[in-house]
Design an enzyme around this catalytic site. Structure first.
Site, PDB file in Angstrom:
ATOM      1  N   ARG A  86      -4.651  10.292   4.738  1.00  0.00           N
ATOM      2  CA  ARG A  86      -3.618  11.323   4.885  1.00  0.00           C
ATOM      3  C   ARG A  86      -2.621  11.322   3.731  1.00  0.00           C
ATOM      4  O   ARG A  86      -2.060  12.354   3.383  1.00  0.00           O
ATOM      5  CB  ARG A  86      -2.850  11.099   6.183  1.00  0.00           C
ATOM      6  CG  ARG A  86      -3.571  11.429   7.429  1.00  0.00           C
ATOM      7  CD  ARG A  86      -2.634  11.217   8.589  1.00  0.00           C
ATOM      8  NE  ARG A  86      -1.340  11.834   8.311  1.00  0.00           N
ATOM      9  CZ  ARG A  86      -1.028  13.083   8.614  1.00  0.00           C
ATOM     10  NH1 ARG A  86      -1.890  13.849   9.248  1.00  0.00           N
ATOM     11  NH2 ARG A  86       0.156  13.573   8.304  1.00  0.00           N
TER      12      ARG A  86
ATOM     13  N   ARG B 123       0.085  14.457  13.395  1.00  0.00           N
ATOM     14  CA  ARG B 123       0.966  14.117  12.270  1.00  0.00           C
ATOM     15  C   ARG B 123       1.106  15.345  11.385  1.00  0.00           C
ATOM     16  O   ARG B 123       0.414  15.489  10.390  1.00  0.00           O
ATOM     17  CB  ARG B 123       0.392  12.933  11.487  1.00  0.00           C
ATOM     18  CG  ARG B 123       0.415  11.663  12.296  1.00  0.00           C
ATOM     19  CD  ARG B 123      -0.243  10.522  11.568  1.00  0.00           C
ATOM     20  NE  ARG B 123       0.559   9.977  10.478  1.00  0.00           N
ATOM     21  CZ  ARG B 123       0.243   8.836   9.851  1.00  0.00           C
ATOM     22  NH1 ARG B 123      -0.833   8.167  10.203  1.00  0.00           N
ATOM     23  NH2 ARG B 123       0.994   8.383   8.890  1.00  0.00           N
ATOM     24  N   PRO B 124       2.018  16.226  11.779  1.00  0.00           N
ATOM     25  CA  PRO B 124       2.154  17.470  11.005  1.00  0.00           C
ATOM     26  C   PRO B 124       2.741  17.230   9.609  1.00  0.00           C
ATOM     27  O   PRO B 124       3.301  16.167   9.352  1.00  0.00           O
ATOM     28  CB  PRO B 124       3.123  18.294  11.857  1.00  0.00           C
ATOM     29  CG  PRO B 124       3.888  17.298  12.660  1.00  0.00           C
ATOM     30  CD  PRO B 124       2.990  16.123  12.865  1.00  0.00           C
TER      31      PRO B 124
ATOM     32  N   ASP C 104       4.553   0.596  12.140  1.00  0.00           N
ATOM     33  CA  ASP C 104       3.364  -0.061  11.592  1.00  0.00           C
ATOM     34  C   ASP C 104       3.260  -1.531  12.008  1.00  0.00           C
ATOM     35  O   ASP C 104       2.274  -2.189  11.692  1.00  0.00           O
ATOM     36  CB  ASP C 104       3.348   0.046  10.054  1.00  0.00           C
ATOM     37  CG  ASP C 104       2.964   1.445   9.591  1.00  0.00           C
ATOM     38  OD1 ASP C 104       2.568   2.270  10.431  1.00  0.00           O
ATOM     39  OD2 ASP C 104       3.066   1.713   8.378  1.00  0.00           O
TER      40      ASP C 104
ATOM     41  N   CYS D  41      -5.571  12.894  13.637  1.00  0.00           N
ATOM     42  CA  CYS D  41      -5.801  11.519  13.221  1.00  0.00           C
ATOM     43  C   CYS D  41      -5.681  10.612  14.427  1.00  0.00           C
ATOM     44  O   CYS D  41      -5.147  10.998  15.455  1.00  0.00           O
ATOM     45  CB  CYS D  41      -4.858  11.153  12.082  1.00  0.00           C
ATOM     46  SG  CYS D  41      -3.532  10.070  12.431  1.00  0.00           S
TER      47      CYS D  41
ATOM     48  N   ILE E 125       7.803   6.981  17.078  1.00  0.00           N
ATOM     49  CA  ILE E 125       7.439   7.703  15.842  1.00  0.00           C
ATOM     50  C   ILE E 125       6.175   8.540  16.026  1.00  0.00           C
ATOM     51  O   ILE E 125       6.142   9.715  15.674  1.00  0.00           O
ATOM     52  CB  ILE E 125       7.251   6.726  14.652  1.00  0.00           C
ATOM     53  CG1 ILE E 125       8.461   5.800  14.499  1.00  0.00           C
ATOM     54  CG2 ILE E 125       6.974   7.486  13.360  1.00  0.00           C
ATOM     55  CD1 ILE E 125       9.742   6.443  14.044  1.00  0.00           C
TER      56      ILE E 125
ATOM     57  N   ARG F  19      -8.601  -0.461   4.482  1.00  0.00           N
ATOM     58  CA  ARG F  19      -7.758   0.559   3.845  1.00  0.00           C
ATOM     59  C   ARG F  19      -6.418  -0.031   3.415  1.00  0.00           C
ATOM     60  O   ARG F  19      -5.817   0.426   2.451  1.00  0.00           O
ATOM     61  CB  ARG F  19      -7.491   1.709   4.825  1.00  0.00           C
ATOM     62  CG  ARG F  19      -8.665   2.633   5.037  1.00  0.00           C
ATOM     63  CD  ARG F  19      -8.232   3.818   5.868  1.00  0.00           C
ATOM     64  NE  ARG F  19      -6.898   4.216   5.459  1.00  0.00           N
ATOM     65  CZ  ARG F  19      -5.959   4.683   6.270  1.00  0.00           C
ATOM     66  NH1 ARG F  19      -6.192   4.844   7.539  1.00  0.00           N
ATOM     67  NH2 ARG F  19      -4.773   5.012   5.804  1.00  0.00           N
TER      68      ARG F  19
ATOM     69  N   LYS G  51       0.840  -1.206   0.000  1.00  0.00           N
ATOM     70  CA  LYS G  51       0.000   0.000   0.000  1.00  0.00           C
ATOM     71  C   LYS G  51       0.875   1.256   0.000  1.00  0.00           C
ATOM     72  O   LYS G  51       0.649   2.185  -0.767  1.00  0.00           O
ATOM     73  CB  LYS G  51      -0.910  -0.004   1.237  1.00  0.00           C
ATOM     74  CG  LYS G  51      -1.570   1.323   1.504  1.00  0.00           C
ATOM     75  CD  LYS G  51      -2.390   1.325   2.762  1.00  0.00           C
ATOM     76  CE  LYS G  51      -1.655   1.755   4.003  1.00  0.00           C
ATOM     77  NZ  LYS G  51      -1.308   3.182   4.083  1.00  0.00           N
ATOM     78  N   ASN G  52       1.886   1.279   0.850  1.00  0.00           N
ATOM     79  CA  ASN G  52       2.696   2.489   0.981  1.00  0.00           C
ATOM     80  C   ASN G  52       3.653   2.707  -0.189  1.00  0.00           C
ATOM     81  O   ASN G  52       4.314   3.734  -0.258  1.00  0.00           O
ATOM     82  CB  ASN G  52       3.481   2.472   2.299  1.00  0.00           C
ATOM     83  CG  ASN G  52       2.570   2.735   3.491  1.00  0.00           C
ATOM     84  OD1 ASN G  52       1.380   3.015   3.320  1.00  0.00           O
ATOM     85  ND2 ASN G  52       3.116   2.642   4.690  1.00  0.00           N
TER      86      ASN G  52
HETATM   87  C1  UD1 Z   1       4.364   6.888   6.485  1.00  0.00           C
HETATM   88  C2  UD1 Z   1       3.526   5.666   6.228  1.00  0.00           C
HETATM   89  C3  UD1 Z   1       2.912   5.161   7.520  1.00  0.00           C
HETATM   90  C4  UD1 Z   1       3.988   4.943   8.563  1.00  0.00           C
HETATM   91  C5  UD1 Z   1       4.873   6.160   8.708  1.00  0.00           C
HETATM   92  C6  UD1 Z   1       6.079   5.920   9.591  1.00  0.00           C
HETATM   93  C7  UD1 Z   1       2.766   6.037   3.967  1.00  0.00           C
HETATM   94  C8  UD1 Z   1       1.628   6.337   3.058  1.00  0.00           C
HETATM   95  N1  UD1 Z   1       2.488   6.029   5.271  1.00  0.00           N
HETATM   96  O1  UD1 Z   1       3.492   7.898   6.997  1.00  0.00           O
HETATM   97  O2  UD1 Z   1       2.238   3.933   7.248  1.00  0.00           O
HETATM   98  O3  UD1 Z   1       3.380   4.689   9.816  1.00  0.00           O
HETATM   99  O4  UD1 Z   1       5.375   6.568   7.420  1.00  0.00           O
HETATM  100  O5  UD1 Z   1       6.803   4.847   9.158  1.00  0.00           O
HETATM  101  O6  UD1 Z   1       3.864   5.781   3.516  1.00  0.00           O
HETATM  102  N2  UD1 Z   1       6.681  14.525  10.829  1.00  0.00           N
HETATM  103  C9  UD1 Z   1       6.830  15.849  11.152  1.00  0.00           C
HETATM  104  N3  UD1 Z   1       6.656  16.774  10.164  1.00  0.00           N
HETATM  105  C10 UD1 Z   1       6.364  16.426   8.889  1.00  0.00           C
HETATM  106  C11 UD1 Z   1       6.206  15.064   8.578  1.00  0.00           C
HETATM  107  C12 UD1 Z   1       6.387  14.140   9.568  1.00  0.00           C
HETATM  108  O7  UD1 Z   1       7.100  16.197  12.302  1.00  0.00           O
HETATM  109  O8  UD1 Z   1       6.222  17.314   8.042  1.00  0.00           O
HETATM  110  C13 UD1 Z   1       6.856  13.517  11.893  1.00  0.00           C
HETATM  111  C14 UD1 Z   1       5.593  12.710  12.165  1.00  0.00           C
HETATM  112  O9  UD1 Z   1       4.735  13.366  13.068  1.00  0.00           O
HETATM  113  C15 UD1 Z   1       6.167  11.428  12.752  1.00  0.00           C
HETATM  114  C16 UD1 Z   1       7.474  11.258  11.939  1.00  0.00           C
HETATM  115  O10 UD1 Z   1       7.774  12.543  11.422  1.00  0.00           O
HETATM  116  O11 UD1 Z   1       6.523  11.634  14.102  1.00  0.00           O
HETATM  117  C17 UD1 Z   1       7.389  10.263  10.826  1.00  0.00           C
HETATM  118  O12 UD1 Z   1       6.245  10.514  10.043  1.00  0.00           O
HETATM  119  P1  UD1 Z   1       6.213  10.235   8.481  1.00  0.00           P
HETATM  120  O13 UD1 Z   1       7.353   9.371   8.099  1.00  0.00           O
HETATM  121  O14 UD1 Z   1       6.069  11.522   7.769  1.00  0.00           O
HETATM  122  O15 UD1 Z   1       4.850   9.426   8.308  1.00  0.00           O
HETATM  123  P2  UD1 Z   1       3.977   9.418   7.031  1.00  0.00           P
HETATM  124  O16 UD1 Z   1       4.828   9.691   5.841  1.00  0.00           O
HETATM  125  O17 UD1 Z   1       2.749  10.230   7.238  1.00  0.00           O
END
Ligand code: UD1
Length: 430
Positions: free
Chosen positions: A94, A123-124, A307, A118, A329, A399, A24-25
């Protein structure tokens, strides 16, 4: 609301073979990447899960046309008709944020709803925004939307303060069509990021350092057609690996990439399971009668995946001793612990830690799925909880898991989908 009910007269020992679907990812960024070209992108090994449908709905709103036959998809965004990703789609998924970079790079403008809160904590997307600003985008937040504009993005150097998977993917896609060279530092190392980069290279992007923390992207004027196979879903594979370990079973997983499963393989092995390669794209997992307790700390790849945290917690409820799971995370990613406690587990949450005291027998009850991986964890719990376990609100599960009940039925599990479970705990009898 749909529910899944698992009937466990005596604890299962899962045996047999299961074929793992595409990730999926990995498919979601690959679909978003199709916005970068007016040519056809052909993807195979598509997992037929709800999030893919949501992404296709979004891409169709933006002007893309696609045809999906079995697990092969051809998509083409000849003309971009809209630059808006509406709130109802972003709220449902998201990962819709992944259209931000490609839309901006191709069209010069992107209006994408802010994902907002969420179930698994804040999740910023601030790093997506500052990264794109570094590439020259003008970005405003208006009425809950990110409004991004740039005549043409310009290559720049940007270091992610924190590793972000979709953040890295958005920036790589944007940089692929920017003028000049972009250097992205502290990039996420997840295999799904590398897989996206490989697709982009097939489309004509120039990317060095794939699989490393620093990616160098030399922007090109246009990208072209490409064909790409979606990599196996390491989280679905991991879920079935835990299922085998949890039930003392013997499972062969087909169509996996063993290298992507290393962190989990290490932990399961120390817990007592035997994991063997059985062919190039297959592994065999043999559970043991005694599960040893294990401390686990989630971390970006190649660390232990967040995950898989919920699924591993179920395993630890059946371990012979106490284990501590630390979630680094996402905050508030322990909602499943309350549900597991309802089934009889002993779990205490202390900030970012869950202390699990095993081994406690589990007994079936009605539980509620709060997010995708929490749902998977409750399905696993149902395999060892005696009696009936009914998992409500399984939309989350749909999903990200393709036909999970069909796969479990083939392994001997008595499981059924209830279309309208009126005996929902919040509305039904206590
Ligand atoms: C992706 C995966 C999700 C997985 C996650 C972590 C997809 C579609 N989803 O989610 O399944 O759980 O990686 O492995 O690939 N963060 C910030 N600022 C940002 C972006 C992220 O602070 O702009 C923080 C998040 O709050 C979190 C960390 O960075 O603490 C990692 O998040 P991120 O890797 O961005 O998760 P996703 O890409 O949303």
């Amino acid at each position: 609301m749909e529910a899944l009910r698992i009937y466990t007269e005596k604890p299962y020992q899962l045996r047999g073979e299961v074929t793992i679907s595409g990730a999926k990812n990995a498919v979601l960024p690959a679909l978003a990447a199709s916005l970068l070209t007016g040519e056809e992108v052909h993807l195979t090994n598509i997992p037929l899960v709800k999030d893919v449908q949501t992404m296709l709905t979004l891409l169709a709103e933006l002007g893309a046309e696609y045809s999906l036959k079995k697990k092969s998809l051809t998509i083409s965004a000849k003309k971009i008709l809209s630059d808006q990703a509406p709130y109802q789609l972003v709220r449902a998924m998201r990962a819709s944020i992944l259209v931000l970079g490609p839309l901006l790079a191709r069209k010069g403008r992107a209006v994408v709803a802010l994902p907002g809160g969420c179930a698994i904590g804040t999740r910023p997307v601030d790093l997506h925004i500052t990264g794109l600003q570094k590439l020259g985008a003008e970005i405003k937040i208006e009425h809950g939307y990110i409004v991004a504009e740039a005549r043409r993005l310009k290559g720049a150097e940007f270091e992610f303060e924190k590793k972000t998977v979709t953040g890295t993917e958005n920036l790589v896609m944007a940089a692929a069509l920017a003028r000049g060279e972009t250097v992205l530092k502290n990039c996420a190392l997840e295999p799904e990021v590398s897989s996206l980069c490989e697709l982009l290279v097939k489309m004509g992007a120039r990317i060095d350092g794939i699989g490393e923390e620093t990616l160098r992207i030399r922007g090109v004027d246009d990208l072209g057609p490409a064909s790409h196979r979606i990599i196996p879903d390491r989280i679905e594979a991991g879920t079935f690996m835990v299922a085998a370990a949890l039930t003392g079973g013997d499972l062969v997983l087909r169509e996996v990439e063993p290298a992507h499963l290393q962190a989990l393989t290490d932990k399961l092995t120390i817990s007592g399971a035997r994991i063997e390669k059985s062919g190039r794209r297959s592994i065999r997992v043999i559970g043991s009668q005694e599960i040893k307790p294990q401390d686990v700390t989630t971390a970006p790849y190649p660390g232990f995946p967040t995950d898989m945290q919920a699924q591993f917690m179920v395993l630890m409820t059946q371990a012979s001793g106490t284990s501590i799971i630390t979630e680094t995370i996402f905050d508030r990613r322990f909602a499943h612990a309350n549900e597991l406690t309802r089934l009889g587990a002993s779990i205490e949450i202390q900030g970012d830690k869950a202390v699990i005291r095993g081994r406690t027998p589990l007994s079936g009850a009605e539980v509620m799925a709060t997010d995708l991986r929490a749902s998977a964890c409750l399905v696993l719990a149902g395999l060892v909880a005696t009696g009936q376990t009914t998992i409500n609100d399984i939309e989350h599960l749909d999903r990200g898991y393709e036909k999970i009940e069909e796969k479990l039925v083939k392994l001997g599990v008595k499981i059924e989908r209830l279309k309208n479970n009126n005996n929902h705990r919040t509305g039904g009898k206590p």
